[in-house]
Scaffold this active site. Structure first.
Site, short mmCIF file in Angstrom:
data_model
loop_
_atom_site.label_atom_id
_atom_site.label_comp_id
_atom_site.label_asym_id
_atom_site.label_seq_id
_atom_site.Cartn_x
_atom_site.Cartn_y
_atom_site.Cartn_z
N ARG A 167 0.84 -1.21 0.00
CA ARG A 167 0.00 0.00 0.00
C ARG A 167 0.87 1.25 0.00
O ARG A 167 1.84 1.34 0.75
CB ARG A 167 -0.92 0.01 1.22
CG ARG A 167 -1.86 -1.18 1.19
CD ARG A 167 -2.96 -1.11 2.23
NE ARG A 167 -3.74 -2.35 2.16
CZ ARG A 167 -4.73 -2.65 2.97
NH1 ARG A 167 -5.09 -1.80 3.92
NH2 ARG A 167 -5.38 -3.80 2.84
N ARG B 253 1.79 0.59 10.31
CA ARG B 253 1.39 1.05 8.98
C ARG B 253 2.59 0.98 8.05
O ARG B 253 3.46 1.84 8.10
CB ARG B 253 0.85 2.48 9.07
CG ARG B 253 0.16 2.99 7.81
CD ARG B 253 -0.44 4.38 8.03
NE ARG B 253 -1.41 4.38 9.12
CZ ARG B 253 -2.70 4.07 8.97
NH1 ARG B 253 -3.17 3.76 7.79
NH2 ARG B 253 -3.51 4.08 10.00
N GLU C 43 -7.21 -1.54 15.01
CA GLU C 43 -7.78 -2.44 14.01
C GLU C 43 -6.79 -3.55 13.63
O GLU C 43 -5.63 -3.28 13.33
CB GLU C 43 -8.14 -1.63 12.76
CG GLU C 43 -8.67 -2.49 11.63
CD GLU C 43 -8.89 -1.69 10.35
OE1 GLU C 43 -8.94 -0.45 10.41
OE2 GLU C 43 -8.99 -2.32 9.28
N SER D 218 -10.76 -6.47 9.29
CA SER D 218 -11.94 -5.78 8.80
C SER D 218 -12.69 -6.79 7.93
O SER D 218 -12.12 -7.31 6.98
CB SER D 218 -11.50 -4.57 7.97
OG SER D 218 -12.59 -3.76 7.64
N ARG E 11 0.29 -6.89 12.33
CA ARG E 11 -0.31 -6.31 13.52
C ARG E 11 -0.55 -7.37 14.60
O ARG E 11 -0.54 -7.06 15.80
CB ARG E 11 -1.62 -5.60 13.16
CG ARG E 11 -1.36 -4.33 12.37
CD ARG E 11 -2.62 -3.50 12.13
NE ARG E 11 -2.30 -2.31 11.35
CZ ARG E 11 -3.20 -1.38 11.00
NH1 ARG E 11 -4.48 -1.51 11.38
NH2 ARG E 11 -2.84 -0.32 10.30
#
Length: 432
Positions: A268, A283, A355, A358, A397
């Site tokens: 990303r 991130r 988070e 999802s 994560r």
RNA sequence: GGACAGGUGGCCGAGUGGUUGAAGGCGCACGCCUGGAAAGUGUGUAACGGUGAAAGCCGUUCGAGGGUUCGAAUCCCUCCCUGUCCGCCA
């Protein structure tokens, strides 16, 4: 992609749905779609009349020639010749209008499900109390994961910056192995316990695949693109590869649901995230994730969404990591989703829930973009399938969560029981 | 990357300019036959779009996109993909 026929039938429902998402000009957006659609259909009526006459006359020409009636044939040929320009012009106009309509629809997000709470941002997300699990452990002066990893000498951001820049990391030794262990553990759980089929998919894909799942054309800035003559995109999630597996296919109802899981790197650009989560592994430009994708019939998808969320939570439960689940509000949901659960794991070092998964039900939105349908036992095509995707889980994560939740007063990190077999029986990670 | 050969309906496969949306077969559905089944036999069996209350009618689609022609699955051009062989390569 929204269903143009459904918009025609009840446009106000779509205006309302998009307004719930926070789209200020929903009325105008839907109005523009309806107007384009009307122009297209008016054209089609005129064009098809001309085409029908051409086809009819052409058949008559064939008959006339067969009967050696040259006079009649010549007359008909003159008539059809006169239609030719009109038809060719009309066909060009049709192509243009269809593309314009598609372009309008391609950037409109999905309509939220009725039970999704309204709201502008994450502050309006609704906790799902029944899904909450565990309590934050009482750790005094908890360290953040990067402090722990760097102290171990097994997590190196500086060298990664030297080689690749910011938002990359080298994991070494037990931490590198821990990432691999987590991937294997998650895959094993999803395949053995939840019936997912393990897939090793491509992570470079064509534009069409990203259009299918909804990342393109609107979110190009989040993606990496290669520079060769026929460029590839790097997948931001295996959702793209796994969901598009059924693109342009008509599936048999009996083979549904399809359940796929894959352990892949994800890429990303994180444009627009400057300054957020700059330290540590939260991130990254590249991270690994175990993805879950289900392809179902429309009547199964809501139940499948709950089941998929169960599967993702099961990983955290087996790892005994405290977490909670929220239903994303209308303003916080992704482009393709009709309903999304976020799973948030407790991170002692951040003193916050963050988070880690999802899980989204996309309804028929992606299926329509991908052209994925199903037929019933009688062989009748029933329409688009439903697609769902979820992280099960974000491996990077999860590694962060383990370091922070399993840190010991002596600076070591205990390895959760379920992972020890994947770590060669090792029970604890220490400085190397 | 180079050379050949191909891409047709759920599948296999015929089809080189005029009732071909497409023969034939397989599969599937329903019926006949049978005590029941198999075999045999008859009928049916594409998608998308427009229009219509519906039945229906019309249009588009034979890898994709252009073109030639009154008319294209069939002829021409460009591209994509698959297979085989060669080269390169983890």
């Amino acid at each position: 992609m929204l269903d143009i026929k459904a918009i025609r039938d009840d446009s106000s429902a779509f205006v309302q749905g998009l307004t719930r998402r926070g789209m200020a000009d929903a009325q105008a957006v839907i109005g523009a779609v309806l107007e384009k659609d009307k122009v297209l259909r008016d054209l089609l009526v005129r064009l098809q009349n001309s085409q029908a006459r051409r086809n009819e006359a052409s058949k008559l020409i064939g008959h006339a020639k067969a009967k050696k009636d040259e006079a009649q044939a010549t007359g008909l040929m003159a008539e059809v010749a006169g239609l030719k320009d009109t038809i060719q012009q009309g066909e060009q106009e049709q192509r243009d209008l269809e593309k314009e309509l598609r372009d309008l629809l391609a950037v409109i997000p999905n309509i939220p499900a009725a039970d999704v709470p309204n709201g502008a941002d994450e502050s309006a997300n609704a906790p799902v109390d029944a899904r909450a699990f565990g309590k934050p452990p009482g750790i005094s002066n908890p360290k953040q994961h990067f402090e722990i990893g760097e102290a171990f000498g097994q997590m190196d951001f500086e060298r990664a910056a030297k080689v690749s820049g910011s938002r990359f990391v080298y994991l070494k030794n037990d931490l590198a192995r821990l990432e691999r262990a987590l991937g294997a553990f998650m895959l094993d759980t999803h395949t053995a316990q939840f019936g997912y089929t393990e897939i090793s998919p491509p992570v470079l894909v064509k534009s069409a695949a990203l259009f299918g799942t909804g990342q393109l054309p609107k979110f190009q800035g989040d993606l990496f693109l290669t520079t060769n003559e026929d460029p590839f995109w790097l997948v931001p999630t295996a959702e793209v590869s796994l969901t598009n597996y059924v693109a342009d296919e008509i599936l048999g109802e009996a083979e549904l649901p399809l359940r796929f899981t894959a352990f892949t790197p994800c890429f990303r650009a994180e444009a627009g995230a400057a300054g957020r989560d700059t330290r540590g592994m939260i991130r990254m430009h590249q991270f690994s994730k175990v993805e879950l994708v289900s392809i179902t019939t429309p009547d199964q998808s809501a139940a499948e969404h709950e089941r998929m969320t169960d599967a993702a939570q099961e990983i955290l439960k087996k790892l005994d990591l405290a977490h909670r689940v929220v239903t994303l509000c209308t303003g916080d949901m992704g482009f393709s989703a009709i309903k999304t659960y976020d799973i948030e794991v407790w991170l002692p070092g951040q003193n916050a829930y963050r988070e880690i998964s999802s899980c989204s039900n996309c309804g028929d939105f992606q299926a329509r973009r991908m052209n994925s349908r199903f037929r019933n036992a009688e062989g009748k095509v029933q329409g688009p399938v439903h697609t769902l995707n979820g992280s099960g889980l974000a491996v990077g994560r999860t590694l962060v969560a383990i370091l922070e939740n399993y840190q010991q007063p002596d600076g070591s990190v205990a390895i959760p029981d379920v992972l020890q077999p994947y770590m060669g029986g090792k029970k604890v990670i220490v400085k190397t």
